[in-house]
Design a protein around this motif. Structure first.
Motif, short mmCIF file in Angstrom:
data_model
loop_
_atom_site.label_atom_id
_atom_site.label_comp_id
_atom_site.label_asym_id
_atom_site.label_seq_id
_atom_site.Cartn_x
_atom_site.Cartn_y
_atom_site.Cartn_z
N LEU A 91 0.84 -1.20 0.00
CA LEU A 91 0.00 0.00 0.00
C LEU A 91 0.87 1.25 0.00
N ASP A 92 2.16 1.06 -0.24
CA ASP A 92 3.10 2.16 -0.41
C ASP A 92 3.33 2.97 0.86
N MET A 93 3.07 2.35 1.99
CA MET A 93 3.33 3.08 3.23
C MET A 93 4.82 3.13 3.51
N PRO A 94 5.30 4.25 3.97
CA PRO A 94 6.70 4.30 4.37
C PRO A 94 6.93 3.41 5.59
N LEU A 95 8.13 2.91 5.72
CA LEU A 95 8.43 1.98 6.81
C LEU A 95 8.18 2.60 8.18
N ALA A 96 8.36 3.89 8.30
CA ALA A 96 8.11 4.55 9.58
C ALA A 96 6.64 4.40 9.97
N ASP A 97 5.75 4.51 9.00
CA ASP A 97 4.33 4.33 9.27
C ASP A 97 4.03 2.88 9.65
N VAL A 98 4.67 1.98 8.94
CA VAL A 98 4.48 0.56 9.24
C VAL A 98 4.92 0.30 10.68
N GLN A 99 6.04 0.89 11.02
CA GLN A 99 6.55 0.76 12.39
C GLN A 99 5.49 1.22 13.40
N LEU A 107 2.66 -1.22 13.67
CA LEU A 107 3.06 -2.40 14.42
C LEU A 107 3.02 -2.13 15.93
N ARG A 108 3.47 -0.94 16.28
CA ARG A 108 3.44 -0.59 17.71
C ARG A 108 2.00 -0.53 18.21
N LEU A 109 1.10 0.01 17.37
CA LEU A 109 -0.29 0.08 17.77
C LEU A 109 -0.88 -1.32 17.90
N LEU A 110 -0.46 -2.19 17.00
CA LEU A 110 -0.93 -3.58 17.07
C LEU A 110 -0.48 -4.23 18.38
N ASP A 111 0.72 -3.86 18.81
CA ASP A 111 1.26 -4.46 20.02
C ASP A 111 0.61 -3.92 21.29
N HIS A 112 -0.10 -2.79 21.16
CA HIS A 112 -0.76 -2.20 22.32
C HIS A 112 -2.24 -2.03 21.99
N PRO A 113 -2.99 -3.10 22.09
CA PRO A 113 -4.37 -3.13 21.56
C PRO A 113 -5.32 -2.22 22.31
N LEU A 114 -4.91 -1.64 23.40
CA LEU A 114 -5.85 -0.83 24.16
C LEU A 114 -5.78 0.65 23.80
N ASP A 115 -4.79 1.00 23.04
CA ASP A 115 -4.66 2.40 22.65
C ASP A 115 -5.82 2.84 21.77
N ASP A 116 -5.93 4.13 21.65
CA ASP A 116 -6.99 4.68 20.83
C ASP A 116 -6.70 4.45 19.34
N CYS A 117 -7.76 4.10 18.67
CA CYS A 117 -7.60 3.75 17.26
C CYS A 117 -7.53 4.97 16.35
N GLN A 118 -7.75 6.13 16.90
CA GLN A 118 -7.70 7.34 16.08
C GLN A 118 -6.35 7.53 15.39
N ASP A 119 -5.32 7.08 16.07
CA ASP A 119 -3.99 7.19 15.46
C ASP A 119 -3.94 6.46 14.13
N VAL A 120 -4.56 5.29 14.11
CA VAL A 120 -4.59 4.51 12.88
C VAL A 120 -5.32 5.29 11.79
N ASP A 121 -6.46 5.84 12.17
CA ASP A 121 -7.25 6.62 11.22
C ASP A 121 -6.43 7.74 10.62
N ARG A 122 -5.79 8.49 11.49
CA ARG A 122 -5.02 9.65 11.03
C ARG A 122 -3.92 9.22 10.09
N LEU A 123 -3.26 8.13 10.47
CA LEU A 123 -2.16 7.64 9.65
C LEU A 123 -2.64 7.29 8.24
N ILE A 124 -3.73 6.57 8.20
CA ILE A 124 -4.26 6.17 6.89
C ILE A 124 -4.73 7.38 6.11
N ASP A 125 -5.41 8.30 6.81
CA ASP A 125 -5.88 9.52 6.16
C ASP A 125 -4.73 10.28 5.53
N THR A 126 -3.71 10.50 6.30
CA THR A 126 -2.55 11.24 5.82
C THR A 126 -1.95 10.56 4.61
N HIS A 127 -1.80 9.28 4.74
CA HIS A 127 -1.20 8.52 3.64
C HIS A 127 -2.07 8.60 2.39
#
Lengths: 167, 167
Positions: B56-64, B67-87
């Motif tokens: 999906l052409d994401m830079p490795l920093a975003d993938v990183q 992955l961190r968000l995946l490892d901490h399943p209780l965090d807010d999912c908004q970060d994911v949204d923003r990341l995808i939106d930006t990308h």
DNA sequence: TCTTGACCCCGGAGTGGCTACAGGGTTTTT
DNA sequence: AAAAACCCTGTAGCCACTCCGGGGTCAAGA
């Protein structure tokens, strides 16, 4: 004119101009007594040409070749045609995969609205599922796009004989 | 499984896998007595996830970050949204300029048919004319696209006072 | 006159995301 | 036994710049 003025006139950063000189794209100009580069109109023209080619996303190697063709006006123009054709094909290919990619991301984005823990995030779920080979909004037709793939399935041709044997 | 098998299973070059490990994207696996890396299913899963994000052409920093968000399943999912939106916004912008670029190149290509000396080549003429600021098929509306521009008009903000003084 | 600040020089390192060696060791196949 | 395939480390290269450090030059203002 000095490097700053040339940069102003063409919209190119002086450091980039020096870089072009270093790699042999722009001929080294004469120097003044103080060591400053002194450019003439020929440099301006040449740099503008480079700039325009770059605006068309041509790699510097191609620009180099075009410049050489410009310097030898009697050569066959087919080389120019081929160069542009190749470049155009490249750009069109990129465009295609980028369109696919944008569609995929839009669908992925649609998986998540609202605030909840990442554990419930549709986007992450989708990505994980896709990674595990399950169907995914990104890959509706079952195959991944090859956009920006590090290397399309092993371009390196080192013959692989051994079969995958899970440890 | 060894690195080659993991590479086969995911379609990633072993050198790339080692690279991911080096930059801390993929955790270092245990080693066997002979020093070979020994991967388990968790690594396979993680690498497939990385691969899919890269598709999906994401830079490795975003993938990183994902992955961190995946490892901490209780965090807010908004970060994911923003990341995808930006990308997505990034990709869409790129798509736009690429479309413009393709049109420009197509028109440029139309300037030259047949075999003649470069001196008469419409493409080269067009490029030179454009570089000199004249109207050009590439820039019908008089302004250049900003696709792939080395740096849009001087992003560097070092205040320029001296006026361009042609030497 | 001195200082400020814009401009110039050079060389080298950093960016992203790999890829490609070089130079060795190990394991499997022929 | 020999060849091929695989693995290791570390380093350098790719593209097109970009940034930095450490210094020199030059004109205008206080």
């Amino acid at each position: 004119m000095r490097i700053g003025a040339l940069g102003q006139a063409t919209g190119v950063d002086p450091e980039t101009i020096r870089y072009y000189e270093r790699i042999g794209l722009l001929p080294a100009p004469v120097r003044r007594a103080n060591g400053y580069r002194a450019y003439g109109p020929a440099h301006l023209e040449r740099l503008a040409f480079i700039r325009h080619c770059r605006a068309l996303d041509m790699p510097l190697a191609d620009v180099q070749r075009l410049l050489r063709l410009l310097d030898h006006p009697l050569d066959d123009c087919q080389d120019v045609d081929r160069l542009i054709d190749t470049h155009l094909a490249h750009v069109q290919g990129k465009l295609q995969s980028l369109q696919t990619l944008a569609r995929q991301l839009e669908q992925l984005r649609g998986r998540c609205h609202g605030q909840h823990a990442t554990a419930e995030c549709g986007i992450l779920h989708e990505l994980v599922a896709a990674a595990q080979g399950e169907s995914c909004v990104c890959h509706v037709d079952g195959r991944a796009s090859d956009w920006a793939m590090p290397t399309a399935p092993h371009p390196r041709i080192h013959k692989i004989k051994r079969v995958l044997s899970p440890e």
